[in-house]
Design a protein around this motif. Sequence first.
Motif, PDB file in Angstrom:
ATOM      1  N   GLY A 108       0.813  -1.211   0.000  1.00 31.35           N
ATOM      2  CA  GLY A 108       0.000   0.000   0.000  1.00 31.35           C
ATOM      3  C   GLY A 108       0.843   1.255   0.000  1.00 31.35           C
ATOM      4  N   VAL A 109       1.994   1.209  -0.667  1.00 33.22           N
ATOM      5  CA  VAL A 109       2.941   2.326  -0.717  1.00 33.22           C
ATOM      6  C   VAL A 109       2.985   2.888  -2.139  1.00 33.22           C
ATOM      7  CG1 VAL A 109       5.365   2.974  -0.460  1.00 33.22           C
ATOM      8  CG2 VAL A 109       4.352   1.318   1.097  1.00 33.22           C
ATOM      9  N   LEU A 110       2.812   4.193  -2.271  1.00 29.15           N
ATOM     10  CA  LEU A 110       2.820   4.859  -3.582  1.00 29.15           C
ATOM     11  C   LEU A 110       1.877   4.159  -4.548  1.00 29.15           C
ATOM     12  CD1 LEU A 110       6.654   5.468  -3.914  1.00 29.15           C
ATOM     13  CD2 LEU A 110       4.931   7.192  -3.428  1.00 29.15           C
ATOM     14  N   VAL A 111       0.676   3.873  -4.082  1.00 26.94           N
ATOM     15  CA  VAL A 111      -0.258   3.052  -4.844  1.00 26.94           C
ATOM     16  C   VAL A 111      -0.654   3.713  -6.160  1.00 26.94           C
ATOM     17  CG1 VAL A 111      -2.591   2.095  -4.845  1.00 26.94           C
ATOM     18  CG2 VAL A 111      -1.094   1.731  -2.902  1.00 26.94           C
ATOM     19  N   ARG A 112      -0.937   4.990  -6.161  1.00 30.09           N
ATOM     20  CA  ARG A 112      -1.318   5.637  -7.427  1.00 30.09           C
ATOM     21  C   ARG A 112      -0.168   5.610  -8.427  1.00 30.09           C
ATOM     22  NH1 ARG A 112      -4.804  10.691  -5.350  1.00 30.09           N
ATOM     23  NH2 ARG A 112      -6.821   9.655  -5.362  1.00 30.09           N
ATOM     24  N   PHE A 113       1.027   5.867  -7.959  1.00 36.12           N
ATOM     25  CA  PHE A 113       2.203   5.843  -8.826  1.00 36.12           C
ATOM     26  C   PHE A 113       2.411   4.438  -9.399  1.00 36.12           C
ATOM     27  CE2 PHE A 113       6.897   5.665  -9.402  1.00 36.12           C
ATOM     28  CZ  PHE A 113       7.005   6.651 -10.363  1.00 36.12           C
ATOM     29  N   ALA A 114       2.362   3.429  -8.527  1.00 35.57           N
ATOM     30  CA  ALA A 114       2.541   2.046  -8.970  1.00 35.57           C
ATOM     31  C   ALA A 114       1.409   1.621  -9.901  1.00 35.57           C
ATOM     32  CB  ALA A 114       2.617   1.116  -7.763  1.00 35.57           C
ATOM     33  N   ALA A 115       0.181   1.987  -9.563  1.00 31.22           N
ATOM     34  CA  ALA A 115      -0.960   1.606 -10.390  1.00 31.22           C
ATOM     35  C   ALA A 115      -0.916   2.292 -11.752  1.00 31.22           C
ATOM     36  CB  ALA A 115      -2.269   1.914  -9.678  1.00 31.22           C
ATOM     37  N   PHE A 116      -0.385   3.515 -11.798  1.00 30.23           N
ATOM     38  CA  PHE A 116      -0.210   4.189 -13.090  1.00 30.23           C
ATOM     39  C   PHE A 116       0.700   3.359 -13.989  1.00 30.23           C
ATOM     40  CE2 PHE A 116       2.645   6.692 -15.736  1.00 30.23           C
ATOM     41  CZ  PHE A 116       1.748   7.273 -16.617  1.00 30.23           C
ATOM     42  N   TRP A 117       1.839   2.913 -13.450  1.00 27.98           N
ATOM     43  CA  TRP A 117       2.772   2.123 -14.255  1.00 27.98           C
ATOM     44  C   TRP A 117       2.218   0.741 -14.564  1.00 27.98           C
ATOM     45  CZ3 TRP A 117       5.892   4.534 -17.114  1.00 27.98           C
ATOM     46  CH2 TRP A 117       6.393   5.766 -16.715  1.00 27.98           C
ATOM     47  N   GLY A 118       1.419   0.188 -13.657  1.00 26.31           N
ATOM     48  CA  GLY A 118       0.738  -1.064 -13.953  1.00 26.31           C
ATOM     49  C   GLY A 118      -0.249  -0.892 -15.094  1.00 26.31           C
ATOM     50  N   ALA A 119      -0.994   0.216 -15.078  1.00 27.51           N
ATOM     51  CA  ALA A 119      -1.938   0.506 -16.161  1.00 27.51           C
ATOM     52  C   ALA A 119      -1.187   0.734 -17.470  1.00 27.51           C
ATOM     53  CB  ALA A 119      -2.786   1.727 -15.811  1.00 27.51           C
ATOM     54  N   PHE A 120      -0.035   1.399 -17.385  1.00 28.19           N
ATOM     55  CA  PHE A 120       0.788   1.609 -18.579  1.00 28.19           C
ATOM     56  C   PHE A 120       1.203   0.270 -19.182  1.00 28.19           C
ATOM     57  CE2 PHE A 120       5.002   1.906 -20.497  1.00 28.19           C
ATOM     58  CZ  PHE A 120       4.776   2.861 -21.488  1.00 28.19           C
ATOM     59  N   LEU A 121       1.717  -0.631 -18.345  1.00 28.82           N
ATOM     60  CA  LEU A 121       2.123  -1.947 -18.848  1.00 28.82           C
ATOM     61  C   LEU A 121       0.939  -2.715 -19.435  1.00 28.82           C
ATOM     62  CD1 LEU A 121       4.684  -3.394 -16.263  1.00 28.82           C
ATOM     63  CD2 LEU A 121       5.085  -2.814 -18.651  1.00 28.82           C
ATOM     64  N   MET A 122      -0.196  -2.689 -18.724  1.00 30.06           N
ATOM     65  CA  MET A 122      -1.357  -3.420 -19.219  1.00 30.06           C
ATOM     66  C   MET A 122      -1.885  -2.803 -20.512  1.00 30.06           C
ATOM     67  SD  MET A 122      -1.427  -5.964 -17.321  1.00 30.06           S
ATOM     68  CE  MET A 122      -2.789  -6.722 -18.172  1.00 30.06           C
ATOM     69  N   GLY A 123      -1.834  -1.485 -20.635  1.00 34.22           N
ATOM     70  CA  GLY A 123      -2.217  -0.836 -21.889  1.00 34.22           C
ATOM     71  C   GLY A 123      -1.298  -1.248 -23.020  1.00 34.22           C
ATOM     72  N   PHE A 124      -0.008  -1.318 -22.714  1.00 34.82           N
ATOM     73  CA  PHE A 124       0.972  -1.741 -23.712  1.00 34.82           C
ATOM     74  C   PHE A 124       0.724  -3.194 -24.113  1.00 34.82           C
ATOM     75  CE2 PHE A 124       5.258  -2.594 -25.328  1.00 34.82           C
ATOM     76  CZ  PHE A 124       5.445  -1.466 -26.108  1.00 34.82           C
ATOM     77  N   PHE A 125       0.458  -4.065 -23.121  1.00 34.96           N
ATOM     78  CA  PHE A 125       0.164  -5.469 -23.427  1.00 34.96           C
ATOM     79  C   PHE A 125      -1.133  -5.585 -24.225  1.00 34.96           C
ATOM     80  CE2 PHE A 125       2.414  -6.736 -19.224  1.00 34.96           C
ATOM     81  CZ  PHE A 125       3.647  -6.534 -19.810  1.00 34.96           C
ATOM     82  N   TYR A 126      -2.125  -4.775 -23.861  1.00 33.82           N
ATOM     83  CA  TYR A 126      -3.413  -4.812 -24.560  1.00 33.82           C
ATOM     84  C   TYR A 126      -3.228  -4.443 -26.030  1.00 33.82           C
ATOM     85  CZ  TYR A 126      -8.302  -3.769 -25.684  1.00 33.82           C
ATOM     86  OH  TYR A 126      -9.538  -3.734 -26.255  1.00 33.82           O
ATOM     87  N   LEU A 127      -2.510  -3.365 -26.291  1.00 37.76           N
ATOM     88  CA  LEU A 127      -2.278  -2.950 -27.673  1.00 37.76           C
ATOM     89  C   LEU A 127      -1.340  -3.910 -28.395  1.00 37.76           C
ATOM     90  CD1 LEU A 127      -1.942   0.894 -27.184  1.00 37.76           C
ATOM     91  CD2 LEU A 127      -3.884  -0.363 -28.142  1.00 37.76           C
ATOM     92  N   GLY A 128      -0.380  -4.466 -27.666  1.00 35.67           N
ATOM     93  CA  GLY A 128       0.570  -5.390 -28.272  1.00 35.67           C
ATOM     94  C   GLY A 128      -0.038  -6.735 -28.624  1.00 35.67           C
ATOM     95  N   ASN A 129      -1.065  -7.135 -27.904  1.00 41.04           N
ATOM     96  CA  ASN A 129      -1.753  -8.397 -28.183  1.00 41.04           C
ATOM     97  C   ASN A 129      -3.027  -8.132 -28.978  1.00 41.04           C
ATOM     98  OD1 ASN A 129       0.097  -9.944 -26.742  1.00 41.04           O
ATOM     99  ND2 ASN A 129      -0.964  -9.561 -24.825  1.00 41.04           N
ATOM    100  N   ALA A 130      -2.972  -7.158 -29.851  1.00 41.89           N
ATOM    101  CA  ALA A 130      -4.181  -6.661 -30.505  1.00 41.89           C
ATOM    102  C   ALA A 130      -4.727  -7.575 -31.585  1.00 41.89           C
ATOM    103  CB  ALA A 130      -3.919  -5.268 -31.076  1.00 41.89           C
ATOM    104  N   GLY A 131      -4.394  -8.849 -31.556  1.00 40.03           N
ATOM    105  CA  GLY A 131      -5.034  -9.770 -32.476  1.00 40.03           C
ATOM    106  C   GLY A 131      -6.494  -9.923 -32.132  1.00 40.03           C
ATOM    107  N   PHE A 132      -6.819  -9.712 -30.854  1.00 44.89           N
ATOM    108  CA  PHE A 132      -8.181  -9.748 -30.340  1.00 44.89           C
ATOM    109  C   PHE A 132      -8.919 -11.016 -30.753  1.00 44.89           C
ATOM    110  CE2 PHE A 132      -7.331  -5.085 -30.640  1.00 44.89           C
ATOM    111  CZ  PHE A 132      -7.199  -4.871 -29.284  1.00 44.89           C
TER     112      PHE A 132
END
Length: 179
Positions: free
Chosen positions: A105-129
Motif C-alpha cells: 500500500g505504498v505509492l499506490v497511485r504511482f505504482a498503479a499508473f505504471w501497472g496501467a501503462f504496462l497493461m495498456g501496452f500489453f493490450y495494444l501489443g496483443n491486438a489480435g483480439f
Amino acid sequence: MATTVDTRNVLGEGVSLELSGTWAGYWVAMLRLLTGWWFFHAGITKYANLWTSAEPFSATGWLTGATQGTVVAPITVWFGNNAAWFVNFIIPLGETLIGLALLLGVLVRFAAFWGAFLMGFFYLGNAGFSHGFVNGDLMGLLLFVTLIVLSAGRIMGLDRFIENWDLVQNHPRLQYLLG
C-alpha cells in the motif's frame, strides 16, 4: 473507514465519489492485494525461471512476432531486435516492484499508473483480439485504473500513514502519488 475522492470534471463542476462502510473498504483492499500479488508473482516468477528453467523468460518472441500489425509493433520489434535484454530485465523488475508497492500500500497511485501503462501496452501489443476486445489485458488495465480512482493505498495501506509525514505535508502534490 471512509475515503472520499474529489476531482474536477472538464466543465469545472465538482465530482465527488464517497466510499464508505466496512465492506466497501475491505473490497477495495482486497482488489489492491490481489492485483499486487498478481503482478508480484508474475515478476518474481520470471526471475526465478532464470535460474531454474531450461527456457528462461524471454520477451524476444513476443516483441518481434506476436505484435506484428499492431499500433505498438514498430516499438516492440525494435526492442526485440536491439534491446531484448533490457525488456527481459525491466518488465519483470517493473512487475515485481509494482506488485510489492500494491501489496504494501505504498505509492499506490504511482505504482498503479505504471501497472496501467504496462497493461495498456500489453493490450495494444496483443491486438489480435482473437478473444474479442474485452480480454484479460483490458481487465488488468481496468483493475489498475480502479485502484487509482478509489485511492486504494489509503485503505489498509501504508499510504494512509505516509500522507501524515512532514515531507508530504510540506509538499501536498506528493499526495497525487499516494493513495
